[in-house]
Scaffold this motif. Structure first.
Motif, mmCIF file in Angstrom:
data_model
loop_
_atom_site.group_PDB
_atom_site.id
_atom_site.type_symbol
_atom_site.label_atom_id
_atom_site.label_comp_id
_atom_site.label_asym_id
_atom_site.label_seq_id
_atom_site.Cartn_x
_atom_site.Cartn_y
_atom_site.Cartn_z
ATOM 1 N N GLN A 115 -16.229 17.731 25.132
ATOM 2 C CA GLN A 115 -15.140 18.164 24.546
ATOM 3 C C GLN A 115 -15.193 19.602 23.831
ATOM 4 O OE1 GLN A 115 -13.528 15.596 21.359
ATOM 5 N NE2 GLN A 115 -12.113 14.684 22.746
ATOM 6 N N GLN A 116 -16.348 19.866 23.381
ATOM 7 C CA GLN A 116 -16.772 21.127 22.979
ATOM 8 C C GLN A 116 -16.731 22.067 24.168
ATOM 9 O OE1 GLN A 116 -20.139 20.522 20.663
ATOM 10 N NE2 GLN A 116 -18.870 20.135 18.595
ATOM 11 N N PHE A 117 -17.456 21.864 25.121
ATOM 12 C CA PHE A 117 -17.343 22.527 26.543
ATOM 13 C C PHE A 117 -16.065 22.812 27.094
ATOM 14 C CE2 PHE A 117 -17.678 22.570 31.137
ATOM 15 C CZ PHE A 117 -18.129 23.703 31.269
ATOM 16 N N MET A 118 -15.284 21.821 27.018
ATOM 17 C CA MET A 118 -13.726 21.979 27.509
ATOM 18 C C MET A 118 -12.945 22.844 26.495
ATOM 19 S SD MET A 118 -13.038 20.063 30.086
ATOM 20 C CE MET A 118 -11.273 20.079 30.137
ATOM 21 N N GLN A 119 -13.273 22.928 25.302
ATOM 22 C CA GLN A 119 -12.321 23.509 24.399
ATOM 23 C C GLN A 119 -12.880 24.967 24.250
ATOM 24 O OE1 GLN A 119 -13.282 21.159 21.050
ATOM 25 N NE2 GLN A 119 -11.844 19.606 21.631
ATOM 26 N N SER A 120 -14.135 25.351 24.636
ATOM 27 C CA SER A 120 -14.524 26.762 24.571
ATOM 28 C C SER A 120 -14.211 27.302 26.035
ATOM 29 C CB SER A 120 -15.885 26.719 23.965
ATOM 30 O OG SER A 120 -16.790 26.057 24.829
ATOM 31 N N THR A 121 -15.449 26.979 26.886
ATOM 32 C CA THR A 121 -15.554 27.649 27.911
ATOM 33 C C THR A 121 -14.315 27.375 28.914
ATOM 34 O OG1 THR A 121 -17.831 27.299 27.772
ATOM 35 C CG2 THR A 121 -17.141 27.978 30.035
ATOM 36 N N VAL A 122 -14.040 26.299 29.135
ATOM 37 C CA VAL A 122 -13.061 25.909 30.312
ATOM 38 C C VAL A 122 -11.754 26.292 29.756
ATOM 39 C CG1 VAL A 122 -11.976 23.948 31.405
ATOM 40 C CG2 VAL A 122 -14.519 23.837 31.028
ATOM 41 N N LEU A 123 -11.399 26.055 28.551
ATOM 42 C CA LEU A 123 -10.120 26.626 27.819
ATOM 43 C C LEU A 123 -9.797 28.133 27.945
ATOM 44 C CD1 LEU A 123 -7.617 25.082 26.977
ATOM 45 C CD2 LEU A 123 -8.554 25.230 24.995
ATOM 46 N N SER A 124 -10.837 28.737 27.866
ATOM 47 C CA SER A 124 -10.993 30.228 27.848
ATOM 48 C C SER A 124 -10.539 30.582 29.030
ATOM 49 C CB SER A 124 -12.287 30.616 27.349
ATOM 50 O OG SER A 124 -12.444 30.637 25.988
ATOM 51 N N TRP A 125 -11.362 30.148 30.154
ATOM 52 C CA TRP A 125 -10.870 30.402 31.547
ATOM 53 C C TRP A 125 -9.673 29.956 31.885
ATOM 54 C CZ3 TRP A 125 -13.222 34.078 34.218
ATOM 55 C CH2 TRP A 125 -14.371 34.469 33.912
ATOM 56 N N TYR A 126 -9.300 29.007 31.480
ATOM 57 C CA TYR A 126 -7.765 28.531 31.898
ATOM 58 C C TYR A 126 -6.692 29.622 31.487
ATOM 59 C CZ TYR A 126 -3.485 25.763 31.257
ATOM 60 O OH TYR A 126 -2.332 25.605 31.368
ATOM 61 N N PHE A 127 -6.963 29.932 30.075
ATOM 62 C CA PHE A 127 -6.073 30.832 29.711
ATOM 63 C C PHE A 127 -6.333 32.145 30.236
ATOM 64 C CE2 PHE A 127 -4.966 28.040 26.065
ATOM 65 C CZ PHE A 127 -3.863 28.395 25.760
ATOM 66 N N ILE A 128 -7.381 32.741 30.707
ATOM 67 C CA ILE A 128 -7.293 34.004 31.401
ATOM 68 C C ILE A 128 -6.732 33.918 32.687
ATOM 69 C CG2 ILE A 128 -9.050 35.576 32.379
ATOM 70 C CD1 ILE A 128 -10.821 34.892 30.065
ATOM 71 N N LEU A 129 -6.957 32.811 33.438
ATOM 72 C CA LEU A 129 -6.410 32.715 34.776
ATOM 73 C C LEU A 129 -4.861 32.545 34.742
ATOM 74 C CD1 LEU A 129 -9.046 30.457 36.739
ATOM 75 C CD2 LEU A 129 -8.423 32.748 37.359
ATOM 76 N N LEU A 130 -4.329 31.775 33.745
ATOM 77 C CA LEU A 130 -2.793 31.383 33.486
ATOM 78 C C LEU A 130 -2.322 32.615 33.130
ATOM 79 C CD1 LEU A 130 -1.142 28.992 33.493
ATOM 80 C CD2 LEU A 130 -1.454 28.730 31.122
ATOM 81 N N MET A 131 -2.972 33.544 32.499
ATOM 82 C CA MET A 131 -2.085 34.729 31.840
ATOM 83 C C MET A 131 -2.025 35.644 33.085
ATOM 84 S SD MET A 131 -3.128 37.523 28.765
ATOM 85 C CE MET A 131 -4.758 37.914 29.597
ATOM 86 N N VAL A 132 -3.142 35.974 33.673
ATOM 87 C CA VAL A 132 -3.224 36.630 34.932
ATOM 88 C C VAL A 132 -2.236 36.377 36.064
ATOM 89 C CG1 VAL A 132 -4.624 37.778 36.830
ATOM 90 C CG2 VAL A 132 -5.567 37.522 34.606
ATOM 91 N N GLY A 133 -2.443 35.132 36.112
ATOM 92 C CA GLY A 133 -1.324 34.499 37.270
ATOM 93 C C GLY A 133 0.296 34.676 36.876
ATOM 94 N N ILE A 134 0.614 34.425 35.592
ATOM 95 C CA ILE A 134 1.945 34.616 35.017
ATOM 96 C C ILE A 134 2.088 35.899 35.257
ATOM 97 C CG2 ILE A 134 3.409 34.574 32.992
ATOM 98 C CD1 ILE A 134 1.808 31.760 32.485
ATOM 99 N N CYS A 135 1.483 36.892 34.627
ATOM 100 C CA CYS A 135 1.894 38.271 34.589
ATOM 101 C C CYS A 135 2.151 38.865 36.381
ATOM 102 C CB CYS A 135 0.501 39.248 34.015
ATOM 103 S SG CYS A 135 0.729 38.857 32.341
ATOM 104 N N LEU A 136 1.149 38.325 37.240
ATOM 105 C CA LEU A 136 1.194 38.868 38.540
ATOM 106 C C LEU A 136 2.479 38.131 39.112
ATOM 107 C CD1 LEU A 136 -2.567 38.476 40.014
ATOM 108 C CD2 LEU A 136 -0.955 40.417 39.538
ATOM 109 N N TYR A 137 2.719 37.013 38.907
ATOM 110 C CA TYR A 137 3.808 36.209 39.229
ATOM 111 C C TYR A 137 5.236 36.995 38.906
ATOM 112 C CZ TYR A 137 7.845 32.942 39.680
ATOM 113 O OH TYR A 137 8.847 32.132 39.797
#
Length: 196
Positions: A115-137
């Protein structure tokens, strides 16, 4: 009057409650059920969102490459997150609270690490990709707006992402950690009482 009190003797004579194993097993069952429900809800939302994004791409036929890349990044972000999140599904399904306390404690610690790995590393990359994707969209549609409305659109979107990142995410993380840490503490307490 005798002022010599034997604290060790008093400590040994005190009555301590036996660990309530049934209560602990019920808490584990509730934790497992809530975790599995959360995973299933996330999978359903992921599937529905992905289907909607594919529908938007097919039906509206975006003209800009940035829009298509944005859709791909959003779906990729969700797919990566859900792929790793679903690995917890097997951990929850295979966990058996009736096994030895020490073994189950180790399993809970393993879940906490995941859970700590998901909450730190994975969630950070998720938000970065999501933000970039939404902005490009949004770029294709924002380019058709006046600068004022485009700024408002991007501003509101980025404010929502910021609110999610700085307020909602930490609350959710704290809630999840509290549940797992509470169970770990109870199992450590039971192990300590059984060993003494």
């Amino acid at each position: 009057m005798d002022n010599n009190i034997d604290f060790k003797d008093l400590w040994k004579k005190q009555i301590t409650g036996q660990p309530n194993i049934e209560d602990l097993l019920e808490r584990v069952k509730q934790f497992k059920k809530a975790s599995l429900q959360s995973l299933w809800k996330a999978n359903i939302l992921f599937t529905a969102t992905t289907a909607f994004m594919i529908f938007v791409w097919y039906y509206y036929q975006p003209q800009f490459m940035s829009t298509k890349i944005g859709i791909i990044l959003v779906i990729l972000a969700m797919a990566i997150y859900m792929g790793l999140y679903n690995r917890l599904l097997n951990t929850y399904k295979n966990s058996d609270a009736t096994q030895a306390n020490h073994e189950y404690l180790q399993e809970l610690i393993f879940i906490r690490k995941k859970q700590q790995f998901m909450q730190s590393t994975v969630l950070s990359w998720y938000f970065i990709l999501l933000m970039v994707g939404i902005c490009l969209y949004m770029y294709e549609y924002a380019s058709r707006m006046t600068v004022f409305y485009a700024l408002i659109t991007y501003g509101v979107t980025l404010l929502w992402i910021g609110f999610s990142w700085f307020y909602l995410r930490p609350k959710q993380i704290q809630k999840q950690r509290k549940k797992v840490n509470s169970l770990i503490e109870k199992f450590e307490e039971v192990n300590g009482q059984l060993e003494s």
